[in-house]
Design a protein around this motif. Structure first.
Motif, PDB file in Angstrom:
ATOM      1  N   ILE A  49      80.532  57.533  50.471  1.00  0.00           N
ATOM      2  CA  ILE A  49      81.348  57.442  51.682  1.00  0.00           C
ATOM      3  C   ILE A  49      81.092  56.109  52.383  1.00  0.00           C
ATOM      4  O   ILE A  49      82.022  55.501  52.909  1.00  0.00           O
ATOM      5  CB  ILE A  49      81.078  58.636  52.618  1.00  0.00           C
ATOM      6  N   GLU A  50      79.853  55.638  52.379  1.00  0.00           N
ATOM      7  CA  GLU A  50      79.536  54.339  52.978  1.00  0.00           C
ATOM      8  C   GLU A  50      80.347  53.231  52.315  1.00  0.00           C
ATOM      9  O   GLU A  50      80.929  52.382  52.998  1.00  0.00           O
ATOM     10  CB  GLU A  50      78.038  54.046  52.845  1.00  0.00           C
ATOM     11  N   ARG A  51      80.418  53.241  50.992  1.00  0.00           N
ATOM     12  CA  ARG A  51      81.203  52.235  50.271  1.00  0.00           C
ATOM     13  C   ARG A  51      82.693  52.381  50.564  1.00  0.00           C
ATOM     14  O   ARG A  51      83.392  51.386  50.781  1.00  0.00           O
ATOM     15  CB  ARG A  51      80.929  52.325  48.769  1.00  0.00           C
ATOM     16  N   GLU A  52      83.172  53.613  50.590  1.00  0.00           N
ATOM     17  CA  GLU A  52      84.580  53.864  50.893  1.00  0.00           C
ATOM     18  C   GLU A  52      84.913  53.391  52.312  1.00  0.00           C
ATOM     19  O   GLU A  52      85.962  52.788  52.553  1.00  0.00           O
ATOM     20  CB  GLU A  52      84.864  55.365  50.747  1.00  0.00           C
ATOM     21  N   LEU A  53      83.996  53.632  53.242  1.00  0.00           N
ATOM     22  CA  LEU A  53      84.187  53.211  54.626  1.00  0.00           C
ATOM     23  C   LEU A  53      84.210  51.685  54.735  1.00  0.00           C
ATOM     24  O   LEU A  53      85.067  51.116  55.415  1.00  0.00           O
ATOM     25  CB  LEU A  53      83.068  53.793  55.493  1.00  0.00           C
ATOM     26  N   THR A  54      83.308  51.024  54.045  1.00  0.00           N
ATOM     27  CA  THR A  54      83.276  49.560  54.052  1.00  0.00           C
ATOM     28  C   THR A  54      84.582  49.000  53.509  1.00  0.00           C
ATOM     29  O   THR A  54      85.162  48.077  54.092  1.00  0.00           O
ATOM     30  CB  THR A  54      82.083  49.043  53.228  1.00  0.00           C
ATOM     31  N   ASP A  55      85.046  49.564  52.401  1.00  0.00           N
ATOM     32  CA  ASP A  55      86.324  49.117  51.821  1.00  0.00           C
ATOM     33  C   ASP A  55      87.469  49.340  52.805  1.00  0.00           C
ATOM     34  O   ASP A  55      88.327  48.468  52.981  1.00  0.00           O
ATOM     35  CB  ASP A  55      86.626  49.857  50.516  1.00  0.00           C
ATOM     36  N   ALA A  56      87.503  50.504  53.440  1.00  0.00           N
ATOM     37  CA  ALA A  56      88.582  50.833  54.366  1.00  0.00           C
ATOM     38  C   ALA A  56      88.578  49.881  55.561  1.00  0.00           C
ATOM     39  O   ALA A  56      89.641  49.448  56.023  1.00  0.00           O
ATOM     40  CB  ALA A  56      88.451  52.279  54.834  1.00  0.00           C
ATOM     41  N   MET A  57      87.408  49.548  56.050  1.00  0.00           N
ATOM     42  CA  MET A  57      87.318  48.675  57.213  1.00  0.00           C
ATOM     43  C   MET A  57      87.702  47.230  56.880  1.00  0.00           C
ATOM     44  O   MET A  57      88.075  46.466  57.763  1.00  0.00           O
ATOM     45  CB  MET A  57      85.919  48.741  57.823  1.00  0.00           C
ATOM     46  N   ASN A  58      87.631  46.869  55.603  1.00  0.00           N
ATOM     47  CA  ASN A  58      88.000  45.519  55.180  1.00  0.00           C
ATOM     48  C   ASN A  58      89.490  45.374  54.883  1.00  0.00           C
ATOM     49  O   ASN A  58      89.946  44.281  54.583  1.00  0.00           O
ATOM     50  CB  ASN A  58      87.180  45.104  53.952  1.00  0.00           C
ATOM     51  N   HIS A  59      90.215  46.480  54.925  1.00  0.00           N
ATOM     52  CA  HIS A  59      91.657  46.447  54.680  1.00  0.00           C
ATOM     53  C   HIS A  59      92.387  46.811  55.962  1.00  0.00           C
ATOM     54  O   HIS A  59      92.331  47.959  56.404  1.00  0.00           O
ATOM     55  CB  HIS A  59      92.031  47.421  53.553  1.00  0.00           C
ATOM     56  N   PRO A  60      93.081  45.868  56.560  1.00  0.00           N
ATOM     57  CA  PRO A  60      93.753  46.139  57.834  1.00  0.00           C
ATOM     58  C   PRO A  60      94.858  47.195  57.744  1.00  0.00           C
ATOM     59  O   PRO A  60      95.254  47.755  58.755  1.00  0.00           O
ATOM     60  CB  PRO A  60      94.337  44.784  58.233  1.00  0.00           C
ATOM     61  N   SER A  61      95.326  47.490  56.542  1.00  0.00           N
ATOM     62  CA  SER A  61      96.405  48.474  56.401  1.00  0.00           C
ATOM     63  C   SER A  61      95.902  49.915  56.483  1.00  0.00           C
ATOM     64  O   SER A  61      96.702  50.846  56.555  1.00  0.00           O
ATOM     65  CB  SER A  61      97.134  48.259  55.074  1.00  0.00           C
ATOM     66  N   VAL A  62      94.593  50.111  56.477  1.00  0.00           N
ATOM     67  CA  VAL A  62      94.038  51.464  56.522  1.00  0.00           C
ATOM     68  C   VAL A  62      94.135  51.996  57.949  1.00  0.00           C
ATOM     69  O   VAL A  62      93.805  51.313  58.915  1.00  0.00           O
ATOM     70  CB  VAL A  62      92.573  51.467  56.033  1.00  0.00           C
ATOM     71  N   ASP A  63      94.589  53.220  58.051  1.00  0.00           N
ATOM     72  CA  ASP A  63      94.772  53.888  59.333  1.00  0.00           C
ATOM     73  C   ASP A  63      93.419  54.111  60.021  1.00  0.00           C
ATOM     74  O   ASP A  63      92.436  54.491  59.382  1.00  0.00           O
ATOM     75  CB  ASP A  63      95.469  55.227  59.079  1.00  0.00           C
ATOM     76  N   ASP A  64      93.374  53.901  61.328  1.00  0.00           N
ATOM     77  CA  ASP A  64      92.148  54.120  62.097  1.00  0.00           C
ATOM     78  C   ASP A  64      91.663  55.562  61.988  1.00  0.00           C
ATOM     79  O   ASP A  64      90.455  55.820  61.993  1.00  0.00           O
ATOM     80  CB  ASP A  64      92.351  53.760  63.568  1.00  0.00           C
ATOM     81  N   LEU A  65      92.592  56.503  61.896  1.00  0.00           N
ATOM     82  CA  LEU A  65      92.223  57.911  61.782  1.00  0.00           C
ATOM     83  C   LEU A  65      91.457  58.167  60.485  1.00  0.00           C
ATOM     84  O   LEU A  65      90.506  58.956  60.462  1.00  0.00           O
ATOM     85  CB  LEU A  65      93.473  58.794  61.845  1.00  0.00           C
ATOM     86  N   GLU A  66      91.837  57.494  59.410  1.00  0.00           N
ATOM     87  CA  GLU A  66      91.118  57.638  58.148  1.00  0.00           C
ATOM     88  C   GLU A  66      89.684  57.133  58.293  1.00  0.00           C
ATOM     89  O   GLU A  66      88.741  57.752  57.795  1.00  0.00           O
ATOM     90  CB  GLU A  66      91.836  56.884  57.031  1.00  0.00           C
ATOM     91  N   ILE A  67      89.516  56.022  58.998  1.00  0.00           N
ATOM     92  CA  ILE A  67      88.175  55.474  59.217  1.00  0.00           C
ATOM     93  C   ILE A  67      87.337  56.445  60.040  1.00  0.00           C
ATOM     94  O   ILE A  67      86.168  56.697  59.727  1.00  0.00           O
ATOM     95  CB  ILE A  67      88.263  54.081  59.880  1.00  0.00           C
ATOM     96  N   VAL A  68      87.925  57.016  61.077  1.00  0.00           N
ATOM     97  CA  VAL A  68      87.216  57.988  61.909  1.00  0.00           C
ATOM     98  C   VAL A  68      86.799  59.200  61.066  1.00  0.00           C
ATOM     99  O   VAL A  68      85.672  59.681  61.179  1.00  0.00           O
ATOM    100  CB  VAL A  68      88.086  58.425  63.109  1.00  0.00           C
ATOM    101  N   ASN A  69      87.696  59.679  60.216  1.00  0.00           N
ATOM    102  CA  ASN A  69      87.372  60.824  59.363  1.00  0.00           C
ATOM    103  C   ASN A  69      86.241  60.505  58.395  1.00  0.00           C
ATOM    104  O   ASN A  69      85.361  61.341  58.165  1.00  0.00           O
ATOM    105  CB  ASN A  69      88.612  61.299  58.611  1.00  0.00           C
ATOM    106  N   LEU A  70      86.250  59.312  57.829  1.00  0.00           N
ATOM    107  CA  LEU A  70      85.167  58.904  56.933  1.00  0.00           C
ATOM    108  C   LEU A  70      83.833  58.862  57.677  1.00  0.00           C
ATOM    109  O   LEU A  70      82.804  59.313  57.164  1.00  0.00           O
ATOM    110  CB  LEU A  70      85.465  57.539  56.306  1.00  0.00           C
ATOM    111  N   LYS A  71      83.855  58.316  58.886  1.00  0.00           N
ATOM    112  CA  LYS A  71      82.624  58.243  59.691  1.00  0.00           C
ATOM    113  C   LYS A  71      82.100  59.634  60.012  1.00  0.00           C
ATOM    114  O   LYS A  71      80.894  59.879  59.977  1.00  0.00           O
ATOM    115  CB  LYS A  71      82.868  57.462  60.982  1.00  0.00           C
TER     116      LYS A  71
END
Length: 59
Positions: free
Chosen positions: A17-39
């Motif tokens: 999940i840490e790696r997935e979160l890092t990848d998501a945060m590096n892509h501006p197209s990823v929804d903020d809600l997805e980042i919150v769910n990963l966290k």
């Protein structure tokens, strides 16, 4: 499943999940809600790891 193998699996999932979160945060197209769910998932796994480490070994 032994306590040690369960902890190993949780730590692996936490790292995934840490790696997935890092990848998501590096892509501006990823929804903020997805980042919150990963966290939230990452924190829930970390809490479970800490709870298992703190509990007396009964296995």
């Amino acid at each position: 499943m032994s306590l040690a193998s369960h902890l190993d699996e949780l730590q692996r999932k936490h790292g995934d999940i840490e790696r997935e979160l890092t990848d998501a945060m590096n892509h501006p197209s990823v929804d903020d809600l997805e980042i919150v769910n990963l966290k939230r998932r990452k924190l829930a796994i970390k809490d479970e790891i800490e709870k298992l480490k703190a509990s007396p070994t009964t296995h």
